[in-house]
Design a protein around this motif. Structure first.
Motif, PDB file in Angstrom:
ATOM      1  N   PRO A  86      -4.869 -10.513   9.896  1.00 37.60           N
ATOM      2  CA  PRO A  86      -6.241 -10.043  10.056  1.00 37.60           C
ATOM      3  C   PRO A  86      -6.948  -9.962   8.706  1.00 37.60           C
ATOM      4  O   PRO A  86      -6.295  -9.820   7.671  1.00 37.60           O
ATOM      5  CB  PRO A  86      -6.042  -8.640  10.634  1.00 37.60           C
ATOM      6  CG  PRO A  86      -4.742  -8.179  10.070  1.00 37.60           C
ATOM      7  CD  PRO A  86      -3.900  -9.408   9.831  1.00 37.60           C
ATOM      8  N   ALA A  87      -8.259 -10.107   8.742  1.00 38.81           N
ATOM      9  CA  ALA A  87      -9.051  -9.886   7.533  1.00 38.81           C
ATOM     10  C   ALA A  87      -8.856  -8.431   7.123  1.00 38.81           C
ATOM     11  O   ALA A  87      -9.017  -7.534   7.945  1.00 38.81           O
ATOM     12  CB  ALA A  87     -10.520 -10.140   7.842  1.00 38.81           C
ATOM     13  N   ILE A  88      -8.481  -8.201   5.872  1.00 39.97           N
ATOM     14  CA  ILE A  88      -8.396  -6.804   5.434  1.00 39.97           C
ATOM     15  C   ILE A  88      -9.341  -6.573   4.264  1.00 39.97           C
ATOM     16  O   ILE A  88      -9.623  -7.481   3.481  1.00 39.97           O
ATOM     17  CB  ILE A  88      -6.959  -6.339   5.098  1.00 39.97           C
ATOM     18  CG1 ILE A  88      -6.312  -7.229   4.043  1.00 39.97           C
ATOM     19  CG2 ILE A  88      -6.108  -6.280   6.337  1.00 39.97           C
ATOM     20  CD1 ILE A  88      -5.002  -6.657   3.530  1.00 39.97           C
ATOM     21  N   ALA A  89      -9.844  -5.359   4.166  1.00 40.20           N
ATOM     22  CA  ALA A  89     -10.951  -5.105   3.245  1.00 40.20           C
ATOM     23  C   ALA A  89     -10.674  -3.992   2.248  1.00 40.20           C
ATOM     24  O   ALA A  89     -11.505  -3.681   1.415  1.00 40.20           O
ATOM     25  CB  ALA A  89     -12.216  -4.770   4.033  1.00 40.20           C
ATOM     26  N   GLY A  90      -9.497  -3.379   2.306  1.00 38.14           N
ATOM     27  CA  GLY A  90      -9.225  -2.264   1.398  1.00 38.14           C
ATOM     28  C   GLY A  90      -9.115  -2.720  -0.042  1.00 38.14           C
ATOM     29  O   GLY A  90      -8.915  -3.894  -0.319  1.00 38.14           O
TER      30      GLY A  90
ATOM     31  N   ALA B 163      -7.259  -7.968  -1.513  1.00 35.27           N
ATOM     32  CA  ALA B 163      -7.492  -6.845  -0.607  1.00 35.27           C
ATOM     33  C   ALA B 163      -6.151  -6.246  -0.231  1.00 35.27           C
ATOM     34  O   ALA B 163      -5.126  -6.934  -0.221  1.00 35.27           O
ATOM     35  CB  ALA B 163      -8.222  -7.311   0.651  1.00 35.27           C
ATOM     36  N   CYS B 164      -6.169  -4.942   0.082  1.00 34.64           N
ATOM     37  CA  CYS B 164      -4.908  -4.316   0.453  1.00 34.64           C
ATOM     38  C   CYS B 164      -5.125  -3.118   1.350  1.00 34.64           C
ATOM     39  O   CYS B 164      -6.221  -2.557   1.415  1.00 34.64           O
ATOM     40  CB  CYS B 164      -4.141  -3.882  -0.802  1.00 34.64           C
ATOM     41  SG  CYS B 164      -5.070  -2.800  -1.882  1.00 34.64           S
ATOM     42  N   ILE B 165      -4.093  -2.775   2.062  1.00 31.40           N
ATOM     43  CA  ILE B 165      -4.049  -1.540   2.839  1.00 31.40           C
ATOM     44  C   ILE B 165      -2.577  -1.211   3.047  1.00 31.40           C
ATOM     45  O   ILE B 165      -1.751  -2.128   3.123  1.00 31.40           O
ATOM     46  CB  ILE B 165      -4.805  -1.686   4.182  1.00 31.40           C
ATOM     47  CG1 ILE B 165      -4.911  -0.331   4.878  1.00 31.40           C
ATOM     48  CG2 ILE B 165      -4.151  -2.718   5.095  1.00 31.40           C
ATOM     49  CD1 ILE B 165      -5.921  -0.290   5.984  1.00 31.40           C
ATOM     50  N   ALA B 167       0.961  -1.024   2.784  1.00 26.50           N
ATOM     51  CA  ALA B 167       1.870  -1.769   1.897  1.00 26.50           C
ATOM     52  C   ALA B 167       1.581  -3.257   1.955  1.00 26.50           C
ATOM     53  O   ALA B 167       2.381  -4.078   1.502  1.00 26.50           O
ATOM     54  CB  ALA B 167       3.327  -1.500   2.295  1.00 26.50           C
ATOM     55  N   MET B 168       0.416  -3.616   2.517  1.00 24.92           N
ATOM     56  CA  MET B 168       0.102  -5.011   2.796  1.00 24.92           C
ATOM     57  C   MET B 168      -1.026  -5.498   1.893  1.00 24.92           C
ATOM     58  O   MET B 168      -1.962  -4.761   1.603  1.00 24.92           O
ATOM     59  CB  MET B 168      -0.341  -5.053   4.264  1.00 24.92           C
ATOM     60  CG  MET B 168      -0.864  -6.371   4.727  1.00 24.92           C
ATOM     61  SD  MET B 168      -1.632  -6.181   6.351  1.00 24.92           S
ATOM     62  CE  MET B 168      -2.265  -7.849   6.515  1.00 24.92           C
ATOM     63  N   GLY B 169      -0.957  -6.756   1.475  1.00 26.97           N
ATOM     64  CA  GLY B 169      -2.015  -7.287   0.626  1.00 26.97           C
ATOM     65  C   GLY B 169      -2.269  -8.763   0.866  1.00 26.97           C
ATOM     66  O   GLY B 169      -1.416  -9.484   1.405  1.00 26.97           O
ATOM     67  N   LEU B 170      -3.473  -9.197   0.455  1.00 28.00           N
ATOM     68  CA  LEU B 170      -3.874 -10.602   0.527  1.00 28.00           C
ATOM     69  C   LEU B 170      -4.566 -10.971  -0.780  1.00 28.00           C
ATOM     70  O   LEU B 170      -5.232 -10.138  -1.391  1.00 28.00           O
ATOM     71  CB  LEU B 170      -4.894 -10.829   1.655  1.00 28.00           C
ATOM     72  CG  LEU B 170      -4.461 -10.724   3.121  1.00 28.00           C
ATOM     73  CD1 LEU B 170      -5.681 -10.882   4.022  1.00 28.00           C
ATOM     74  CD2 LEU B 170      -3.406 -11.764   3.452  1.00 28.00           C
ATOM     75  N   GLY B 171      -4.426 -12.232  -1.171  1.00 27.26           N
ATOM     76  CA  GLY B 171      -5.159 -12.709  -2.348  1.00 27.26           C
ATOM     77  C   GLY B 171      -5.413 -14.203  -2.245  1.00 27.26           C
ATOM     78  O   GLY B 171      -4.612 -14.930  -1.647  1.00 27.26           O
ATOM     79  N   VAL B 211      -1.285  -6.685  -5.709  1.00 21.96           N
ATOM     80  CA  VAL B 211      -2.455  -7.534  -5.406  1.00 21.96           C
ATOM     81  C   VAL B 211      -3.265  -7.777  -6.680  1.00 21.96           C
ATOM     82  O   VAL B 211      -3.599  -8.926  -7.011  1.00 21.96           O
ATOM     83  CB  VAL B 211      -3.365  -6.894  -4.342  1.00 21.96           C
ATOM     84  CG1 VAL B 211      -4.652  -7.714  -4.177  1.00 21.96           C
ATOM     85  CG2 VAL B 211      -2.654  -6.804  -3.008  1.00 21.96           C
ATOM     86  N   ALA B 212      -3.576  -6.709  -7.396  1.00 19.00           N
ATOM     87  CA  ALA B 212      -4.438  -6.852  -8.572  1.00 19.00           C
ATOM     88  C   ALA B 212      -3.726  -7.609  -9.695  1.00 19.00           C
ATOM     89  O   ALA B 212      -4.357  -8.368 -10.430  1.00 19.00           O
ATOM     90  CB  ALA B 212      -4.909  -5.484  -9.056  1.00 19.00           C
ATOM     91  N   SER B 213      -2.418  -7.438  -9.810  1.00 18.90           N
ATOM     92  CA  SER B 213      -1.686  -8.182 -10.836  1.00 18.90           C
ATOM     93  C   SER B 213      -1.653  -9.671 -10.494  1.00 18.90           C
ATOM     94  O   SER B 213      -1.747 -10.524 -11.377  1.00 18.90           O
ATOM     95  CB  SER B 213      -0.252  -7.657 -10.975  1.00 18.90           C
ATOM     96  OG  SER B 213      -0.282  -6.341 -11.461  1.00 18.90           O
ATOM     97  N   TRP B 214      -1.544  -9.960  -9.202  1.00 25.02           N
ATOM     98  CA  TRP B 214      -1.617 -11.368  -8.771  1.00 25.02           C
ATOM     99  C   TRP B 214      -2.997 -11.933  -9.119  1.00 25.02           C
ATOM    100  O   TRP B 214      -3.112 -13.022  -9.682  1.00 25.02           O
ATOM    101  CB  TRP B 214      -1.347 -11.468  -7.258  1.00 25.02           C
ATOM    102  CG  TRP B 214      -1.328 -12.869  -6.747  1.00 25.02           C
ATOM    103  CD1 TRP B 214      -0.242 -13.695  -6.655  1.00 25.02           C
ATOM    104  CD2 TRP B 214      -2.461 -13.631  -6.271  1.00 25.02           C
ATOM    105  NE1 TRP B 214      -0.632 -14.914  -6.150  1.00 25.02           N
ATOM    106  CE2 TRP B 214      -1.977 -14.909  -5.905  1.00 25.02           C
ATOM    107  CE3 TRP B 214      -3.816 -13.366  -6.119  1.00 25.02           C
ATOM    108  CZ2 TRP B 214      -2.810 -15.915  -5.400  1.00 25.02           C
ATOM    109  CZ3 TRP B 214      -4.655 -14.364  -5.623  1.00 25.02           C
ATOM    110  CH2 TRP B 214      -4.144 -15.623  -5.267  1.00 25.02           C
ATOM    111  N   GLN B 215      -4.054 -11.177  -8.820  1.00 27.27           N
ATOM    112  CA  GLN B 215      -5.415 -11.629  -9.166  1.00 27.27           C
ATOM    113  C   GLN B 215      -5.554 -11.830 -10.677  1.00 27.27           C
ATOM    114  O   GLN B 215      -6.160 -12.805 -11.132  1.00 27.27           O
ATOM    115  CB  GLN B 215      -6.460 -10.589  -8.726  1.00 27.27           C
ATOM    116  CG  GLN B 215      -6.686 -10.473  -7.228  1.00 27.27           C
ATOM    117  CD  GLN B 215      -7.670  -9.341  -6.936  1.00 27.27           C
ATOM    118  OE1 GLN B 215      -7.303  -8.167  -7.007  1.00 27.27           O
ATOM    119  NE2 GLN B 215      -8.912  -9.665  -6.623  1.00 27.27           N
ATOM    120  N   ALA B 216      -5.000 -10.881 -11.441  1.00 28.86           N
ATOM    121  CA  ALA B 216      -5.123 -10.959 -12.895  1.00 28.86           C
ATOM    122  C   ALA B 216      -4.385 -12.185 -13.442  1.00 28.86           C
ATOM    123  O   ALA B 216      -4.867 -12.860 -14.353  1.00 28.86           O
ATOM    124  CB  ALA B 216      -4.577  -9.680 -13.542  1.00 28.86           C
TER     125      ALA B 216
END
Ligand SMILES: [Zn+2]
Lengths: 91, 364
Positions: A86-90, B163-165, B167-171, B211-216
């Motif tokens: 899912p798209a997540i926005a946090g 983005a994260c929530i 323990a999950m993240g996306l980049g 997540v942020a370290s991956w972005q960095a």
């Protein structure tokens, strides 16, 4: 035949915390139907209308986006890994 | 190719870059890459959890110019993961952008930081992005991310989604015209209130850092000219479940029928999509109109909000009091949410504060 479906955290409030399940379908459509049948409310989170996924959820079979295969008709086989992303926005 | 330089040779070659020698010893960066980092200008949109890790890492890495924009103040519950802030910043009631600037000045005085305390929206983002080499996502909502995405497409400046929530993240790295854009992947955002937010479902510090370290890391590759090393995947993980995936998204560039990068409809940048705010005079309240494709499911939103307040609802509206801060800094707000996604935030006359509360507790 069994494929593993991963339930992402944002949808686990609907599954009482269940994080994955084995499904028996032979294509993505039938696998997701099984997921929706088992967990009340999942249908609305995944589908805009029958046969059409919401545009803020993607389904990957072994890391490939089903939109660029056969979409919901994409066949699945024993041992395949199905991710609901899912798209997540946090942040 | 020249033989690699030793640490002391690197220091002698350019004493002003001596502090980066562990980074320059990594050959793909070297002294040339370090100079490119020094000459780089980056816009950081949002300076909360992801933003503080990004700013901290990039300042230490010697990115020359950081423009940090954020609309929010620091709260005690931020300190668990927002690595640039401390208790004194809360006592001083500093805005996040300003507190970040002060911390970075102490970490690396060679970095030029511009702190902008503002809500990033379609009226100011192009000006903020002008002259930058990269836009970095440290936001907590989809509306601003789609706005960054539109700006990237219009200006050609790359951006990095994160983005994260829990323990999950996306980049994902987005280079307009070369890779898919964010709307190739997620064409729309979920309706307000559908997805949990970090403020309703929680988030763990390590998730943010990953997540942020991956972005960095992607930012350092891109700004140092190491384009071939950039990730072509969407990075996706859940650290609690021990799952790390590289989702193959590259095909979306050709195959997705993307309204933004394929059809050029920059609906967020034009102001057509996205929320608008109206201060309700004399009521100490701000109305937020957030277009929603479907009716809001109050029962679902109430369940999310029960983590932070005591929501109540009938078939017309949902109300939830929210208390932020402690002691003298305590502030009380009330969210009233209507079934079409419109909301009234009581307790402030400030649009940016109201939007921040909406993004944190309802989600947009
Ligand atoms: Zn696109």
């Amino acid at each position: 035949m069994a494929v593993k479906v991963r339930i992402p955290t944002p949808l686990r409030s609907l599954t009482n915390g269940v994080d994955s399940l084995d499904a028996l379908g032979t294509d993505v459509q039938s696998v997701l139907a099984e997921v929706c049948q088992r967990f009340e409310g999942m249908d609305k989170r995944l589908f805009k209308q029958p046969g059409e996924l919401n545009r803020f959820v993607n389904i990957y079979v072994n890391n490939e986006d089903i939109r660029f295969m056969d979409n919901l008709s994409t066949p699945v086989k024993d041992g395949d890994d199905i991710s609901i992303v899912p798209a997540i926005a946090g942040g | 190719m020249a033989l690699s330089q030793t640490a002391s040779e690197l220091e002698k070659a350019d004493p002003s870059l001596a502090r980066y020698n562990r980074q320059m010893l990594w050959e793909p960066i070297g002294i040339d890459g370090q100079r490119k980092l020094r000459d780089s200008r980056v816009l950081m949109v949002g300076c909360g959890a992801l933003g503080t890790v990004l700013a901290n890492t990039l300042a230490r890495a010697g990115i020359g110019h950081l423009t940090i924009v954020d609309r929010d103040f620091i709260e005690l519950n931020n300190l668990q993961r927002q690595v640039l802030f401390d208790e004194q910043d809360i006592a001083d009631q500093l805005p996040k952008a300003e507190a970040a600037k002060r911390k970075i000045a102490a970490i690396n005085s060679a970095v030029h930081v511009e702190a902008v305390v503002a809500d990033v929206n379609h009226t100011n983002i192009e000006q903020l992005a002008a002259g930058k080499h990269l836009l970095l996502d440290g936001t907590d909502n989809f509306e601003t991310r789609f706005l960054i995405n539109d700006t990237s497409i219009k200006t050609g400046i790359p951006w990095i989604y994160g983005a994260c929530i829990s323990a999950m993240g996306l980049g994902m790295v987005i280079r307009p015209g070369i890779t898919p854009c964010l709307r190739c992947i997620f064409e729309t955002s979920p309706p307000p209130g559908m997805n949990p937010t970090c403020d309703t479902a929680g988030v763990l510090g390590p998730t943010v850092n990953v997540v942020a370290s991956w972005q960095a890391m992607e930012a350092i590759k891109l700004l140092s000219g190491n384009i071939a090393a950039l990730s072509p995947f969407m990075f996706s993980f859940d650290m609690w479940d021990n799952r790390y995936q590289q989702l193959r998204v590259a095909k979306a560039r050709e195959l997705a029928d993307c309204p933004a990068c394929k059809h050029g409809e920059l609906e967020y940048l034009s102001g057509k999509f996205g929320g608008s705010t109206t201060t309700l005079c004399g009521r100490n309240a701000v109305q937020i109109s957030q277009p929603s494709g479907s009716r809001i499911d109050f029962e679902h939103v109430a369940k999310n909000l029960s983590a932070v307040g005591k929501p109540s609802f009938n078939k017309f509206m949902l109300k939830c009091p929210i208390v932020q801060g402690q002691g003298d800094n305590q502030k009380e707000y009330e969210i009233t949410l209507f079934s079409d996604g419109r909301a009234i935030i009581k307790g402030t006359n400030d649009a940016a504060t109201a939007k921040a509360i909406y993004a944190k507790y309802v989600g947009s």
